[in-house]
Design an enzyme around this catalytic site. Structure first.
Site, PDB file in Angstrom:
ATOM      1  N   CYS A   1       0.821  -1.207   0.000  1.00  0.00           N
ATOM      2  CA  CYS A   1       0.000   0.000   0.000  1.00  0.00           C
ATOM      3  C   CYS A   1       0.852   1.254   0.000  1.00  0.00           C
ATOM      4  CB  CYS A   1      -0.947   0.038   1.191  1.00  0.00           C
ATOM      5  SG  CYS A   1      -2.237  -1.200   1.194  1.00  0.00           S
TER       6      CYS A   1
ATOM      7  N   ARG B   1       6.565  -1.616  -3.931  1.00  0.00           N
ATOM      8  CA  ARG B   1       6.066  -2.086  -2.636  1.00  0.00           C
ATOM      9  C   ARG B   1       5.049  -3.211  -2.771  1.00  0.00           C
ATOM     10  NH1 ARG B   1       6.865   1.624   1.677  1.00  0.00           N
ATOM     11  NH2 ARG B   1       4.934   0.959   2.655  1.00  0.00           N
TER      12      ARG B   1
ATOM     13  N   TRP C   1      -2.895  -2.863  -1.607  1.00  0.00           N
ATOM     14  CA  TRP C   1      -2.601  -4.293  -1.477  1.00  0.00           C
ATOM     15  C   TRP C   1      -3.750  -4.885  -0.667  1.00  0.00           C
ATOM     16  CZ3 TRP C   1      -1.293  -7.832   2.498  1.00  0.00           C
ATOM     17  CH2 TRP C   1      -0.644  -9.002   2.071  1.00  0.00           C
TER      18      TRP C   1
ATOM     19  N   ASN D   1      -3.617   3.109   4.527  1.00  0.00           N
ATOM     20  CA  ASN D   1      -2.784   1.915   4.703  1.00  0.00           C
ATOM     21  C   ASN D   1      -3.062   1.358   6.090  1.00  0.00           C
ATOM     22  OD1 ASN D   1      -1.637   2.546   2.265  1.00  0.00           O
ATOM     23  ND2 ASN D   1       0.339   3.159   3.092  1.00  0.00           N
ATOM     24  N   GLY D   2      -3.079   0.043   6.221  1.00  0.00           N
ATOM     25  CA  GLY D   2      -3.301  -0.565   7.525  1.00  0.00           C
ATOM     26  C   GLY D   2      -4.613  -1.335   7.568  1.00  0.00           C
TER      27      GLY D   2
ATOM     28  N   GLU E   1      17.286 -19.222   2.824  1.00  0.00           N
ATOM     29  CA  GLU E   1      17.184 -17.977   2.066  1.00  0.00           C
ATOM     30  C   GLU E   1      17.183 -18.237   0.566  1.00  0.00           C
ATOM     31  OE1 GLU E   1      17.149 -13.862   1.035  1.00  0.00           O
ATOM     32  OE2 GLU E   1      16.348 -15.088   2.661  1.00  0.00           O
TER      33      GLU E   1
ATOM     34  N   LYS F   1      14.163 -17.162  -1.961  1.00  0.00           N
ATOM     35  CA  LYS F   1      14.342 -16.314  -3.141  1.00  0.00           C
ATOM     36  C   LYS F   1      13.707 -16.963  -4.369  1.00  0.00           C
ATOM     37  CE  LYS F   1      15.260 -13.014  -1.777  1.00  0.00           C
ATOM     38  NZ  LYS F   1      15.117 -13.305  -0.432  1.00  0.00           N
TER      39      LYS F   1
ATOM     40  N   GLU G   1       9.794 -16.964  -4.073  1.00  0.00           N
ATOM     41  CA  GLU G   1       9.251 -15.608  -4.118  1.00  0.00           C
ATOM     42  C   GLU G   1       9.072 -15.103  -5.546  1.00  0.00           C
ATOM     43  OE1 GLU G   1      10.567 -12.789  -0.446  1.00  0.00           O
ATOM     44  OE2 GLU G   1      12.198 -13.524  -1.681  1.00  0.00           O
TER      45      GLU G   1
ATOM     46  N   HIS H   1      15.413 -37.320   7.321  1.00  0.00           N
ATOM     47  CA  HIS H   1      14.257 -37.390   8.202  1.00  0.00           C
ATOM     48  C   HIS H   1      12.992 -36.894   7.519  1.00  0.00           C
ATOM     49  CE1 HIS H   1      16.840 -38.432  11.580  1.00  0.00           C
ATOM     50  NE2 HIS H   1      17.657 -37.480  11.160  1.00  0.00           N
TER      51      HIS H   1
ATOM     52  N   LYS I   1       6.792  -5.140  -0.478  1.00  0.00           N
ATOM     53  CA  LYS I   1       8.140  -4.876   0.003  1.00  0.00           C
ATOM     54  C   LYS I   1       8.176  -4.626   1.497  1.00  0.00           C
ATOM     55  CE  LYS I   1      12.523  -4.182  -0.306  1.00  0.00           C
ATOM     56  NZ  LYS I   1      13.393  -5.349  -0.561  1.00  0.00           N
TER      57      LYS I   1
END
Length: 612
Positions: A2, A27, A74, A100-101, A485, A489, A492, A508, A607
């Site tokens: 947002c 964002r 968003w 926003n929020g 990580e 990546k 995403e 396992h 973001k």
């Protein structure tokens, strides 16, 4: 997530709003809209599902005016659509709001407003807020500023918002609780933004709104007051700390690729002035006042989300290894909800690239409420976490525009390495050893430059595996967080399912997935777990898995075991995450590009996550 932009001054508002919204596209969002009050005092609202360019297509030459607000949404309440896009109007159409929020009690407010005759067009919590302001204003005969303030006192949740009214076409109101807002100060004009990148091309002077503050902005000036008491607050004008060139692509195809290549400089900037190359002494000015508490800490808790959480895991290894202090790593999103046990001699470190991550900010407040010393690591100067923590260290990585974090990760690990060396020296790390560690750390940027030269080689591997549906990433010790990580990546930005595991955990459960169709990325550097990693590779090969190994230059043994190898310069174990993460970033990037994915703005992601 947002984005908010606002303008009041002497120029046409719409082009400034659109430019700001374009700057905020990184964002993450699903719709966009603007509201402009024209010279006749008429509110002109245009909004559209999809990208800002869709909004531009419906903006006509008739949208003129020198005051306006813009938003990229968003979705939280209600699916992405033209109707659910911001701005949202009050029932009488006089007031428009962007927000926003999340308004947590919007349901009960909506029911009460419907009982009073209000009708709603969207499924959003924001439209409820617009109607609430209208109801408060009409019920008490208040001016807009007072109506907004009184309405917000009924609201439970978080907000960064901007409000316009046809009845007062020379007034822009902004308020904040839990979602960032910046007021840009120009020459006879004012700008509003949720992110400095939206306004830095127009002004370098800004006022940061704090939680519980409301700004009343007119052409002749502005005031900032407390929402609760309505007392006027003094606010310092600060200088924005980056240039417009830093948020341009600079000749690269994508921001993500640019930021991958910026890592040598970002790491250097994170160390600059903080290490004496002659003595190896680490000096962190932001921690100077709390060194005794750090030295005597019995336990350190690190809280973070996403990529920053992976950096925190590396930090756990670093601090326990070099400073011998017990470390626990927490998901910030879980931290406040499990009533964590905090002792007086505990130190809590929080990590956030933006310094605005809602979950991490909640962890800050929880830790402070329990009496802990809270230290922040973030990238954005003046961010909420930077202001609310007791002390901290900036990473100085520069603006990171790509949603998938790259240089922020390595910069965070750099700062954690500095903190680990500093703590080690305060406790028991010998001077001679700290000098060697510091020298090795200073050599990292050049080693990363060498790895970046492997870009074309990594692209060839990406071509081979771009159509895979699953990936497995394995690492041990310092490189277990890097495996996590690397998998993050890839998923995403390419939307390929990927999982990271400690290599020994493969037996396992995950080993059941391995067949001739499964690429397995193994971080197999020459460290103290090398022999064990080789055994793990053999287990993958025995099940026909296709091994891509990240290995150390000069290691010929690994060439006979892996189908593909990517070699990195030799480095001390504690610094391997900064090097091994680079090939994994490039691999994910090239696979995503080859799959024609939106690398910088992957679907459903944002973001800066400013809602819990």
């Amino acid at each position: 997530m947002c984005g908010i932009v606002g303008y009041i001054g002497g120029r046409e508002a719409a082009p400034i709003l659109i430019d700001g919204l374009c700057r905020l596209e990184y964002r993450g969002y699903d719709s966009a809209g603007v509201a402009v009050i024209d010279s006749a005092g008429t509110m002109l609202v245009r909004k559209k599902k999809g990208k800002v360019q869709n909004l531009q297509a419906v903006l006509s030459d008739a949208v003129h005016g020198t005051i306006g607000i813009g938003h990229t949404r968003w979705a939280t309440h209600g699916e992405p659509s033209d109707v659910n896009a911001h701005p949202h109007a009050s029932g009488n159409g006089d007031i428009v709001v962007i927000h926003n929020g999340i308004i947590e009690n919007y349901g009960s407010i909506k029911l009460e407003l419907e009982r009073k005759g209000h009708t709603f067009r969207s499924a959003t919590d924001t439209e409820v807020l617009a109607h609430l302001i209208e109801e408060v204003q009409a019920g008490g005969g208040y001016d807009l500023e007072t109506a907004v303030r009184l309405a917000l006192k009924q609201v439970v949740g978080t907000y960064g918002l901007a409000v316009l009214s046809q009845s007062d076409p020379n007034l822009l109101i902004a308020a904040r609780k839990g979602s960032p807002l910046i007021l840009g100060i120009g020459d006879g004009e004012y700008y509003l933004a949720s992110d400095a990148s939206a306004i830095v091309s127009y002004t370098r002077n800004a006022v940061y709104l704090e939680d519980g503050e409301i700004a009343t902005i007119r052409r002749e000036g502005y005031t900032v007051k407390a929402i609760d008491t309505f007392l006027t607050l003094p606010k310092a004008v600060e200088e924005l700390s980056f240039d417009i060139e830093q948020i341009e692509k600079g000749g690269f195809d994508h921001f993500m690729l640019k930021e991958i290549h910026e890592q040598p400089d970002a790491i250097f900037n994170s160390m600059r002035g903080r290490i004496d190359p002659n003595t190896g002494k680490v000096q962190l000015g932001g921690l100077a006042a709390v060194l005794p508490q750090l030295q005597n800490a019995k336990r350190i808790i690190i809280a973070a989300c996403g990529t920053s959480w992976h950096a925190a895991l590396v930090g756990e290894y670093l601090i326990e290894d070099l400073a011998k202090v017990p470390v626990e790593v927490e998901y910030a999103s879980e931290f406040r909800y499990r009533n964590p046990i905090i002792r007086p001699d505990d130190v809590v470190i929080v990590i956030s690239q933006s310094g605005e991550t809602a979950d991490t900010l909640a962890a800050v407040r929880e830790a402070k409420s329990k009496g802990a010393l809270v230290l922040g690591i973030c990238n954005v100067v003046g961010s909420t976490i930077a202001r609310e923590t007791d002390c901290g260290v900036y990473t100085h990585a520069g603006p990171e525009i790509g949603v998938a974090s790259t240089k922020a990760f390595t910069a965070q690990v750099t700062v954690l390495s500095l903190i680990a060396i500093l703590l080690g020296r305060l406790r028991m790390l010998p001077y001679s050893e700290s000098k060697i560690l510091a020298a090795e750390l200073l050599a990292v940027p050049e080693k990363i430059r060498q790895i970046l030269k492997l870009n074309d080689e990594i692209k060839i591997i990406a071509e081979i595996f771009k159509d895979s549906t699953n990936f497995l990433y394995l690492g041990r010790g310092y490189n277990f967080p890097v495996a996590l990580e690397g998998a993050l990546k890839l998923k995403e930005i390419s939307y390929i399912h990927a999982e990271g595991y400690p290599a020994a955990e493969m037996k396992h459960g995950p080993i059941a997935l391995i067949d001739e169709h499964m690429p397995v990325v193994v971080i197999a550097t020459r460290d103290n777990a090398y022999g064990k990693i080789v055994s793990n590779i053999e287990e993958v090969r025995a099940r026909k898995g296709r091994v891509i190994a990240i290995a150390t230059e000069g290691d010929t043994e690994i060439d006979g075991l892996a189908e593909f190898t990517i070699k990195i310069p030799p480095v001390m174990d504690f610094l391997t995450p900064m090097l091994t993460s680079i090939p994994l970033q490039l691999l994910a990037y090239h696979i995503a590009v080859l799959r024609d994915c939106n690398v910088d703005q992957p679907r459903n992601l944002a973001k800066s996550v400013t809602v819990e």
